[in-house]
Write an enzyme that holds these catalytic residues in place. Structure first.
Site, PDB file in Angstrom:
ATOM      1  N   ASP A 172      96.991 -73.052  66.330  1.00  0.00           N
ATOM      2  CA  ASP A 172      96.348 -74.253  65.796  1.00  0.00           C
ATOM      3  C   ASP A 172      96.800 -75.530  66.500  1.00  0.00           C
ATOM      4  O   ASP A 172      97.780 -75.520  67.264  1.00  0.00           O
ATOM      5  CB  ASP A 172      96.603 -74.360  64.285  1.00  0.00           C
ATOM      6  CG  ASP A 172      98.055 -74.037  63.907  1.00  0.00           C
ATOM      7  OD1 ASP A 172      98.940 -74.104  64.776  1.00  0.00           O
ATOM      8  OD2 ASP A 172      98.299 -73.719  62.733  1.00  0.00           O
TER       9      ASP A 172
ATOM     10  N   ASN B  44     101.934 -73.066  50.899  1.00  0.00           N
ATOM     11  CA  ASN B  44     100.776 -72.826  50.019  1.00  0.00           C
ATOM     12  C   ASN B  44     100.067 -71.514  50.368  1.00  0.00           C
ATOM     13  O   ASN B  44      98.955 -71.264  49.909  1.00  0.00           O
ATOM     14  CB  ASN B  44      99.784 -73.995  50.122  1.00  0.00           C
ATOM     15  CG  ASN B  44      99.211 -74.160  51.519  1.00  0.00           C
ATOM     16  OD1 ASN B  44      99.609 -73.453  52.440  1.00  0.00           O
ATOM     17  ND2 ASN B  44      98.290 -75.086  51.684  1.00  0.00           N
TER      18      ASN B  44
ATOM     19  N   HIS C 201      99.275 -70.555  53.519  1.00  0.00           N
ATOM     20  CA  HIS C 201      98.449 -70.573  54.734  1.00  0.00           C
ATOM     21  C   HIS C 201      99.119 -69.818  55.870  1.00  0.00           C
ATOM     22  O   HIS C 201     100.345 -69.701  55.928  1.00  0.00           O
ATOM     23  CB  HIS C 201      98.047 -72.006  55.146  1.00  0.00           C
ATOM     24  CG  HIS C 201      99.111 -72.853  55.773  1.00  0.00           C
ATOM     25  ND1 HIS C 201      99.209 -74.209  55.546  1.00  0.00           N
ATOM     26  CD2 HIS C 201     100.113 -72.571  56.652  1.00  0.00           C
ATOM     27  CE1 HIS C 201     100.212 -74.698  56.249  1.00  0.00           C
ATOM     28  NE2 HIS C 201     100.777 -73.740  56.922  1.00  0.00           N
TER      29      HIS C 201
ATOM     30  N   GLU D 153      93.922 -72.847  55.315  1.00  0.00           N
ATOM     31  CA  GLU D 153      94.311 -73.349  54.006  1.00  0.00           C
ATOM     32  C   GLU D 153      93.571 -72.587  52.902  1.00  0.00           C
ATOM     33  O   GLU D 153      92.461 -72.090  53.123  1.00  0.00           O
ATOM     34  CB  GLU D 153      93.950 -74.837  53.915  1.00  0.00           C
ATOM     35  CG  GLU D 153      94.683 -75.717  54.916  1.00  0.00           C
ATOM     36  CD  GLU D 153      96.108 -76.039  54.499  1.00  0.00           C
ATOM     37  OE1 GLU D 153      96.899 -75.109  54.288  1.00  0.00           O
ATOM     38  OE2 GLU D 153      96.428 -77.230  54.388  1.00  0.00           O
TER      39      GLU D 153
HETATM   40  C1  GLP Z   1     102.590 -75.032  59.859  1.00  0.00           C
HETATM   41  C2  GLP Z   1     101.821 -74.202  60.913  1.00  0.00           C
HETATM   42  C3  GLP Z   1     102.004 -72.760  60.641  1.00  0.00           C
HETATM   43  C4  GLP Z   1     103.467 -72.516  60.333  1.00  0.00           C
HETATM   44  C5  GLP Z   1     103.776 -73.052  58.970  1.00  0.00           C
HETATM   45  C6  GLP Z   1     105.248 -72.974  58.569  1.00  0.00           C
HETATM   46  O1  GLP Z   1     101.797 -75.892  59.191  1.00  0.00           O
HETATM   47  N1  GLP Z   1     100.425 -74.490  61.045  1.00  0.00           N
HETATM   48  O2  GLP Z   1     101.574 -72.013  61.771  1.00  0.00           O
HETATM   49  O3  GLP Z   1     103.739 -71.167  60.335  1.00  0.00           O
HETATM   50  O4  GLP Z   1     103.220 -74.313  58.804  1.00  0.00           O
HETATM   51  O5  GLP Z   1     106.011 -74.000  59.120  1.00  0.00           O
HETATM   52  P1  GLP Z   1     107.600 -74.043  58.995  1.00  0.00           P
HETATM   53  O6  GLP Z   1     108.108 -72.913  59.820  1.00  0.00           O
HETATM   54  O7  GLP Z   1     107.984 -75.375  59.564  1.00  0.00           O
HETATM   55  O8  GLP Z   1     107.946 -73.875  57.563  1.00  0.00           O
END
Ligand code: GLP
Length: 243
Positions: A64, A133, A135, A140
């Protein structure tokens, strides 16, 4: 945590050693940082010709990117990938593919990115984190299993979660992103879901134990036959079979 990093990086190295490897699926987020660091260290021990060959044929597709952020913006996922991986391995950005957050028509860019991945043969090994959440990527809730690469509106919870990179201000987190869909993620040959910390224990339980549903996008991973789950003690505290 060190043990998890070692195991996942060993899987990555095995995938990279294959004669013809399919594109890697890369993820961003704080969880992933030690994995990229360890991968670089491991690759540094490869003989130079082998490493050079790997660099020549490296191709990865990130999940993304934020809409509106250029690769030169240090808060973009493109910049994250360059900092974590690209600059250490000397990989040009064309070998580290991400959606273009500055495309004039983000919906068209999402279609282009999805089709570029398809033409490259789809993902071989997919690294995946979990949002608070539920995702994956930026799929989302609600996101159906058949969702494709598209523009999404980020939930407030996600903007709060990712505010750290934006000086702690959730309002500075872009409102939209382009993300690969569950359809493209579930088409990967193997998926490595990495989840750490107590804050994600309950959403991980819902994703893995409760029936699949759009409201917990990660729950669609139950439909994949080759998901490797990597968790620390805190994250798996609510899983009946593991705790
Ligand atoms: C982000 C990314 C995800 C990631 C997730 C967890 O928003 N789009 O690909 O896996 O949230 O992030 P973190 O590892 O900082 O908790």
């Amino acid at each position: 945590m060190e043990a998890i990093v070692d195991h996942v990086v060993a899987h990555l190295a095995t995938a990279l050693e294959r004669e013809s490897f399919k594109p890697l699926g890369m993820a961003t987020g704080r969880t992933m940082e030690p994995f990229y660091k360890a991968l670089i260290q491991r690759l540094a021990s490869w003989p130079t010709p082998r490493l050079e060959q790997l660099k020549r044929r490296w191709l990865s597709f990130n999940l993304d990117e934020y809409v509106g952020l250029p690769p030169g913006d240090s808060r973009s996922f493109a910049a994250y990938m360059q900092t974590q991986l690209g600059c250490h391995l000397n990989l040009p950005s064309c070998q580290l593919q991400l959606p273009d957050g500055t495309a004039r028509d983000p919906a068209e860019e999402a279609r282009r990115y999805g089709s570029a991945l398809h033409k490259a043969g789809g993902i071989g090994l997919q690294l995946l984190g979990l949002g608070g959440n539920g995702h994956v990527g930026f799929n989302e809730p609600p996101s159906p299993a058949g969702s494709r690469c598209r523009v999404v509106t980020l939930q407030q919870a996600t903007r709060n979660q990712n505010a750290g990179a934006f000086g702690g201000n959730p309002d500075k987190v872009p409102e939209q992103a382009i993300t690969l869909g569950l359809d493209e993620i579930l088409a990967a040959d193997e998926i490595h879901l990495i989840v750490t910390g107590a804050a994600k224990a309950e959403i991980l339980r819902q994703a893995l134990v409760d029936p699949c549903r759009d409201d917990v996008p990660a729950s669609w991973l139950q439909r994949h036959s080759n998901v490797h789950l990597w968790v620390d003690d805190a994250a798996c505290a609510h899983l009946p079979l593991l705790s």
